[in-house]
Design a protein around this motif. Sequence first.
Motif, PDB file in Angstrom:
ATOM      1  N   LEU A  52       0.833  -1.206   0.000  1.00 12.03           N
ATOM      2  CA  LEU A  52       0.000   0.000   0.000  1.00 12.03           C
ATOM      3  C   LEU A  52       0.868   1.256   0.000  1.00 12.03           C
ATOM      4  CD1 LEU A  52      -2.610  -1.294   2.583  1.00 12.03           C
ATOM      5  CD2 LEU A  52      -3.220  -0.484   0.292  1.00 12.03           C
ATOM      6  N   LEU A  53       1.930   1.249   0.805  1.00 10.11           N
ATOM      7  CA  LEU A  53       2.851   2.387   0.850  1.00 10.11           C
ATOM      8  C   LEU A  53       3.513   2.603  -0.504  1.00 10.11           C
ATOM      9  CD1 LEU A  53       4.491   1.623   4.315  1.00 10.11           C
ATOM     10  CD2 LEU A  53       3.115   3.655   3.785  1.00 10.11           C
ATOM     11  N   GLU A  54       3.920   1.518  -1.136  1.00 10.06           N
ATOM     12  CA  GLU A  54       4.555   1.610  -2.462  1.00 10.06           C
ATOM     13  C   GLU A  54       3.603   2.190  -3.501  1.00 10.06           C
ATOM     14  OE1 GLU A  54       7.990   0.272  -3.686  1.00 10.06           O
ATOM     15  OE2 GLU A  54       8.052   1.211  -1.695  1.00 10.06           O
ATOM     16  N   GLU A  55       2.302   1.987  -3.279  1.00  8.11           N
ATOM     17  CA  GLU A  55       1.290   2.518  -4.193  1.00  8.11           C
ATOM     18  C   GLU A  55       0.847   3.935  -3.822  1.00  8.11           C
ATOM     19  OE1 GLU A  55      -0.173   0.926  -7.064  1.00  8.11           O
ATOM     20  OE2 GLU A  55       1.712  -0.168  -6.751  1.00  8.11           O
ATOM     21  N   GLY A  56       1.461   4.497  -2.772  1.00  7.91           N
ATOM     22  CA  GLY A  56       1.184   5.888  -2.423  1.00  7.91           C
ATOM     23  C   GLY A  56       0.161   6.111  -1.332  1.00  7.91           C
ATOM     24  N   ALA A  57      -0.380   5.040  -0.752  1.00  3.69           N
ATOM     25  CA  ALA A  57      -1.354   5.188   0.335  1.00  3.69           C
ATOM     26  C   ALA A  57      -0.625   5.565   1.626  1.00  3.69           C
ATOM     27  CB  ALA A  57      -2.130   3.890   0.532  1.00  3.69           C
ATOM     28  N   THR A  58      -1.354   6.218   2.534  1.00  5.68           N
ATOM     29  CA  THR A  58      -0.820   6.472   3.870  1.00  5.68           C
ATOM     30  C   THR A  58      -1.331   5.382   4.809  1.00  5.68           C
ATOM     31  OG1 THR A  58      -2.664   7.990   4.327  1.00  5.68           O
ATOM     32  CG2 THR A  58      -0.594   8.965   3.558  1.00  5.68           C
ATOM     33  N   VAL A  59      -0.481   4.978   5.755  1.00  5.12           N
ATOM     34  CA  VAL A  59      -0.762   3.797   6.571  1.00  5.12           C
ATOM     35  C   VAL A  59      -0.443   4.059   8.040  1.00  5.12           C
ATOM     36  CG1 VAL A  59      -0.040   1.397   7.037  1.00  5.12           C
ATOM     37  CG2 VAL A  59      -0.355   2.168   4.669  1.00  5.12           C
ATOM     38  N   THR A  60      -1.333   3.579   8.928  1.00  4.86           N
ATOM     39  CA  THR A  60      -1.038   3.486  10.359  1.00  4.86           C
ATOM     40  C   THR A  60      -0.907   2.013  10.712  1.00  4.86           C
ATOM     41  OG1 THR A  60      -2.254   5.499  10.953  1.00  4.86           O
ATOM     42  CG2 THR A  60      -1.897   3.896  12.700  1.00  4.86           C
ATOM     43  N   MET A  61       0.159   1.670  11.433  1.00  3.12           N
ATOM     44  CA  MET A  61       0.336   0.303  11.919  1.00  3.12           C
ATOM     45  C   MET A  61       0.419   0.353  13.442  1.00  3.12           C
ATOM     46  SD  MET A  61       0.823  -3.020  11.335  1.00  3.12           S
ATOM     47  CE  MET A  61       1.358  -3.261   9.636  1.00  3.12           C
ATOM     48  N   LEU A  62      -0.609  -0.168  14.117  1.00  7.52           N
ATOM     49  CA  LEU A  62      -0.604  -0.276  15.577  1.00  7.52           C
ATOM     50  C   LEU A  62      -0.310  -1.728  15.930  1.00  7.52           C
ATOM     51  CD1 LEU A  62      -1.259   0.820  18.471  1.00  7.52           C
ATOM     52  CD2 LEU A  62      -3.608   0.122  18.058  1.00  7.52           C
ATOM     53  N   SER A  63       0.783  -1.951  16.626  1.00  7.06           N
ATOM     54  CA  SER A  63       1.165  -3.310  17.000  1.00  7.06           C
ATOM     55  C   SER A  63       1.128  -3.471  18.510  1.00  7.06           C
ATOM     56  CB  SER A  63       2.572  -3.638  16.491  1.00  7.06           C
ATOM     57  OG  SER A  63       2.989  -4.912  16.965  1.00  7.06           O
ATOM     58  N   THR A  64       0.532  -4.567  18.972  1.00 12.07           N
ATOM     59  CA  THR A  64       0.531  -4.859  20.398  1.00 12.07           C
ATOM     60  C   THR A  64       1.750  -5.691  20.787  1.00 12.07           C
ATOM     61  OG1 THR A  64      -0.774  -6.885  20.127  1.00 12.07           O
ATOM     62  CG2 THR A  64      -1.994  -4.821  20.470  1.00 12.07           C
ATOM     63  N   GLU A  65       2.536  -6.097  19.795  1.00  5.45           N
ATOM     64  CA  GLU A  65       3.665  -6.990  20.064  1.00  5.45           C
ATOM     65  C   GLU A  65       5.015  -6.350  19.766  1.00  5.45           C
ATOM     66  OE1 GLU A  65       2.765 -10.388  17.686  1.00  5.45           O
ATOM     67  OE2 GLU A  65       1.230 -11.137  19.060  1.00  5.45           O
ATOM     68  N   LEU A  66       5.111  -5.604  18.672  1.00  5.10           N
ATOM     69  CA  LEU A  66       6.404  -5.105  18.227  1.00  5.10           C
ATOM     70  C   LEU A  66       6.650  -3.664  18.643  1.00  5.10           C
ATOM     71  CD1 LEU A  66       6.412  -6.456  14.551  1.00  5.10           C
ATOM     72  CD2 LEU A  66       7.657  -7.417  16.497  1.00  5.10           C
ATOM     73  N   THR A  67       7.875  -3.391  19.085  1.00  4.76           N
ATOM     74  CA  THR A  67       8.334  -2.010  19.234  1.00  4.76           C
ATOM     75  C   THR A  67       8.732  -1.508  17.845  1.00  4.76           C
ATOM     76  OG1 THR A  67      10.611  -2.699  19.552  1.00  4.76           O
ATOM     77  CG2 THR A  67       9.232  -2.512  21.532  1.00  4.76           C
ATOM     78  N   ILE A  68       9.026  -0.221  17.726  1.00 10.62           N
ATOM     79  CA  ILE A  68       9.442   0.314  16.433  1.00 10.62           C
ATOM     80  C   ILE A  68      10.709  -0.398  15.940  1.00 10.62           C
ATOM     81  CG2 ILE A  68      10.678   2.220  17.566  1.00 10.62           C
ATOM     82  CD1 ILE A  68       9.012   2.293  14.070  1.00 10.62           C
ATOM     83  N   ARG A  69      11.643  -0.692  16.848  1.00  6.59           N
ATOM     84  CA  ARG A  69      12.868  -1.402  16.451  1.00  6.59           C
ATOM     85  C   ARG A  69      12.538  -2.805  15.949  1.00  6.59           C
ATOM     86  NH1 ARG A  69      18.501  -1.185  17.137  1.00  6.59           N
ATOM     87  NH2 ARG A  69      19.272  -2.882  15.806  1.00  6.59           N
ATOM     88  N   GLY A  70      11.677  -3.504  16.689  1.00  3.94           N
ATOM     89  CA  GLY A  70      11.283  -4.846  16.272  1.00  3.94           C
ATOM     90  C   GLY A  70      10.561  -4.837  14.936  1.00  3.94           C
ATOM     91  N   PHE A  71       9.724  -3.835  14.735  1.00  4.82           N
ATOM     92  CA  PHE A  71       8.997  -3.686  13.468  1.00  4.82           C
ATOM     93  C   PHE A  71       9.963  -3.461  12.312  1.00  4.82           C
ATOM     94  CE2 PHE A  71       6.875  -0.618  10.507  1.00  4.82           C
ATOM     95  CZ  PHE A  71       5.946  -1.489   9.957  1.00  4.82           C
ATOM     96  N   LEU A  72      10.906  -2.542  12.492  1.00  3.36           N
ATOM     97  CA  LEU A  72      11.883  -2.261  11.434  1.00  3.36           C
ATOM     98  C   LEU A  72      12.730  -3.490  11.131  1.00  3.36           C
ATOM     99  CD1 LEU A  72      13.028   1.342  12.409  1.00  3.36           C
ATOM    100  CD2 LEU A  72      11.776   0.683  10.346  1.00  3.36           C
TER     101      LEU A  72
END
Length: 249
Positions: A52-72
């Motif tokens: 979706l990001l590659e197609e130009g959409a804006t995205v919110t990702m709320l994770s109950t498991e991952l920190t930003i470091r873990g997500f990256l």
Amino acid sequence: MPRDNLLSLGLESHDRVNMELGGGIPRGSIVLMEGDYGAGKSALSQRFAYGLLEEGATVTMLSTELTIRGFLDQMHSLSYDVVRPLLNEQLLFLHADFNSGGAFSEEAGERMQLLTRLMNAEVMWNTDVIFIDTFDSILRNDPTFESLIRKNEERQAALEIISFFRDVISQGKVIVLTIDPSAIDEDAIGPFRAIADVFLQLEMIEVGSEVRRQISVKRFAGMGEQVGDTIGYSVRSGTGVVVESRNVA
């Protein structure tokens, strides 16, 4: 259906995910992605988000498991580079921290009204697509929801958040919820299954000594091209989500 009513999942030169799902997710829809632990809910959410990001959409990702470091780290392991979208504020990542003093944690010895806080967090609802991974963790940690479920008032417990979701998607946005059905009462999931425009069950199938994953498409309202009943896939380090051509069943 006109393609402009679909949010493309992109990456068509990389994998067949967008094609297998009919060309994208319909705008103004609630997507429920359900599967047990290890079924691939997070990986598939991350693939959807990156495309979706590659197609130009804006995205919110709320994770109950991952920190930003873990997500990256996880996105990097799948070759989904989201550093630029994060820096450009095309992607908003939030960690729902229940334990260490974060916005969703305990305060003054009492658990927060998580669903209310979620609905009041205006910034997270400003994007085109909002992922909540995993939604059952929010439900399980909300004392009001929990109390109503104990009184067998599942529909009442879900009513406020469902009404809020409908307001959000009326603006053409998409909400993607992931749920582990083994972590929450079936009756509590029921109302969310009922209102989902797109309902995908992620399953793990044992074939001999091998475990294969598949997406079972239970509902796909407003689809573009025809969507198959089952889609076999794997998650590969360095490649990401790969749609398998073999028959999984």
